[in-house]
Scaffold this motif. Structure first.
Motif, PDB file in Angstrom:
ATOM      1  N   ALA A 119       1.479   3.966  -3.029  1.00 38.15           N
ATOM      2  CA  ALA A 119       1.046   5.350  -2.818  1.00 38.15           C
ATOM      3  C   ALA A 119       2.187   6.328  -3.122  1.00 38.15           C
ATOM      4  N   GLU A 148       0.818  -1.217   0.000  1.00 37.47           N
ATOM      5  CA  GLU A 148       0.000   0.000   0.000  1.00 37.47           C
ATOM      6  C   GLU A 148       0.852   1.268   0.000  1.00 37.47           C
ATOM      7  N   ARG A 149       1.777   1.368   0.948  1.00 42.11           N
ATOM      8  CA  ARG A 149       2.581   2.586   1.048  1.00 42.11           C
ATOM      9  C   ARG A 149       3.538   2.747  -0.135  1.00 42.11           C
TER      10      ARG A 149
END
Length: 406
Positions: free
Chosen positions: A331, A327-328
Motif C-alpha cells: 500500500a 499488505e501495508r
C-alpha cells in the motif's frame, strides 16, 4: 636435398655429347649452400664429397599421378599425368615407372567410381548428408537453461561450445534460443549482413529475458546480455539460429550458479508483484538518445509512456490480494507510484528543457525507492536495486548486450 650433378655429367634433358676418357671430376662442397628467406646460407661441411653412380631422378608427374589416384581426386587428371609420366620415363631414363602405373590404375578406378556415383544420384545424397552435418555443427549446441564454456569468445568469435553444470564456474547461461524467420527477418536466402542479424538479436533477446529471469533485481550488476549469431560462412550451410545468454561484463571473470528465476521458481504473490512492474520497466528502457535540449518532443512523449507504465503498475498492485505481511508495504508503494506518476505527467507536459528536467528528477526519486525495497523484502524478493546506468545510453542502443559470431 638432392645433390647437384658434378660438372660435365650428362643432363638427361639435353642431347648427349661425345665422351672422352674418364676423368674424376673435381670435388664440390657438400651439401650445396642455400639461403633461407634472405638469411646467410647454412655452413657447408669442411670436407668435399662427390658420389659415384648417382641414381636417376624420380619423375615428378609419376608422383602426382599416384597422389591423385590414392585420393580419388580429379581422377581424369591423375590418369593423364600417369600416361605422360610413362612416356617421359621411357625417353629420359628416369625412375618412377611403378608409381606412374599405380597412379594410372587407381585413377582409372576412380573414374569408374565417379561415373557410378553420378549415374545413381549418390553425389547429391552425399552432399545433403554433409550439409546437414555441417549445419548441426555450426549451430550452437546449447539449450535454454544450460550453462557453457566458450573458449576464445572474448575475441568476438567462438567455434567450441562445451556444456557444463551451472553449479560451477561457467562463461555463459542460455536463456532463449530462436530461429530467424524468412520474410519477417530476412528477405531471401542470402546473408543479410552482420549488422542486420545483430539488430534482430538485440531487439528480440531483451523481451525474452523476462520469461527466464522475471526479477531483474536478482541479476548481478556485472552480468550482461549477449548472443550468438550466425556468421556468413555458417549462414551458407543453413544456420539461422540465435542464442541469447548471460555473460560476465569482465572478460576475465565467469558466472557461478544459475540466474534462472522464472514463474516455476516463484510463488503467486511474487509473480504478481513482478508482472505489475513490467510496463514501467519497458517504458524506462526506451529513454531517447537525444537530450531534451536537442529533441524536447521525443523526451516528453517518452515521459508520457513512463506515466502510463506507472498507472498500469498502480492498478495491478491494487487488484491483487496480498498476504498480511505484505499488505501495508505494498500500500505504501502504491502511494509512491501515484506520486511518481504526477511528476512524470508534468514532465510530459513540459514546454522547455529546464521544466522537463525538474519533474524528470523528481519522478525518478520514486523509482525503486525505499518503499519498493520494503515491499520486496516482505515478499521474499531481491532487495538490491539495479543500476540503470548499466542499461546503456537509451533505447537507440537497445540495452546492454553484445553479439558473438559463431
Amino acid at each position: 636435398m638432392s645433390i647437384p650433378p658434378p660438372p660435365g655429367t650428362h643432363d638427361p634433358g639435353q642431347p648427349q655429347q661425345p665422351q672422352g676418357p674418364y676423368q674424376a671430376p673435381p670435388p664440390v662442397p657438400y651439401p650445396p649452400q642455400y639461403g633461407v628467406y634472405g638469411q646467410p646460407p647454412y655452413q657447408t661441411w669442411g670436407q668435399g664429397y662427390s658420389p659415384f653412380n648417382r641414381p636417376a631422378p624420380v619423375n615428378g608427374l609419376a608422383i602426382a599421378s599416384l597422389v591423385l589416384g590414392v585420393l580419388c581426386f580429379l581422377p581424369a587428371a591423375g590418369l593423364v599425368l600417369g600416361i605422360i609420366a610413362l612416356v617421359q620415363i621411357k625417353r629420359r631414363g628416369e625412375r618412377g615407372k611403378g608409381l606412374a602405373i599405380g597412379g594410372t590404375v587407381m585413377s582409372s578406378i576412380g573414374l569408374v567410381l565417379w561415373a557410378l556415383v553420378l549415374a545413381t544420384g549418390a553425389a547429391h545424397d552425399a552432399w545433403e548428408g554433409f550439409e546437414e552435418g555441417t549445419t548441426n555443427s555450426v549451430s550452437v549446441p546449447v539449450g535454454v537453461g544450460e550453462c557453457f564454456d566458450a573458449p576464445g569468445a572474448q575475441d568476438g568469435y567462438t567455434y567450441d561450445i562445451d556444456v557444463v553444470p551451472c553449479d560451477g564456474e561457467h562463461d555463459g547461461e542460455a536463456f532463449a534460443v530462436f530461429d530467424l524467420r524468412k520474410g519477417a527477418d530476412y528477405p531471401d536466402d542470402s546473408y543479410p549482413g552482420e549488422t542486420h542479424v545483430t539488430d534482430i538479436a538485440d531487439d528480440r533477446c531483451y523481451p525474452l529475458l523476462d520469461r527466464y529471469a522475471m526479477d531483474p533485481w536478482a541479476v548481478p550488476e556485472d552480468v550482461d546480455v549477449y548472443y550468438f549469431t550466425p556468421t556468413e560462412e555458417s549462414w551458407a550451410v543453413g544456420d539461422r539460429e540465435i542464442t541469447c545468454f548471460f555473460g560476465n561484463t569482465d572478460e576475465d571473470a565467469t558466472l557461478t550458479g544459475s540466474l534462472r528465476n522464472d514463474a516455476s521458481m516463484l510463488d503467486a504473490d511474487q509473480e504478481a508483484f513482478l508482472k505489475a512492474g513490467r510496463a514501467l520497466d519497458a517504458a524506462l528502457a526506451q529513454e531517447p538518445l537525444d537530450y531534451p535540449e536537442q529533441d524536447l518532443k521525443s523526451n516528453t512523449d517518452w515521459a508520457g509512456d513512463v506515466e502510463d507504465g506507472l498507472a498500469a503498475q498502480a492498478a495491478a498492485l491494487r487488484a491483487h490480494e496480498w498476504p498480511a505481511a505484505a499488505e501495508r508495504p505494498v500500500a505504501a508503494l502504491v502511494k509512491d507510484v501515484e506520486a511518481a506518476r504526477k511528476e512524470w505527467a508534468k514532465a510530459a507536459a513540459a514546454d522547455d528543457a529546464d521544466t522537463f528536467y525538474a519533474h524528470y528528477d523528481s519522478g525518478y526519486e520514486f523509482i525503486d525507492d525505499a518503499a519498493t525495497v520494503t515491499a520486496r523484502e516482505a515478499l521474499g524478493l531481491a532487495t538490491t536495486p539495479p543500476s540503470y546506468d548499466d542499461y546503456g545510453d537509451g533505447a537507440g542502443d537497445g540495452g546492454r548486450g553484445g553479439n558473438l559470431d559463431v
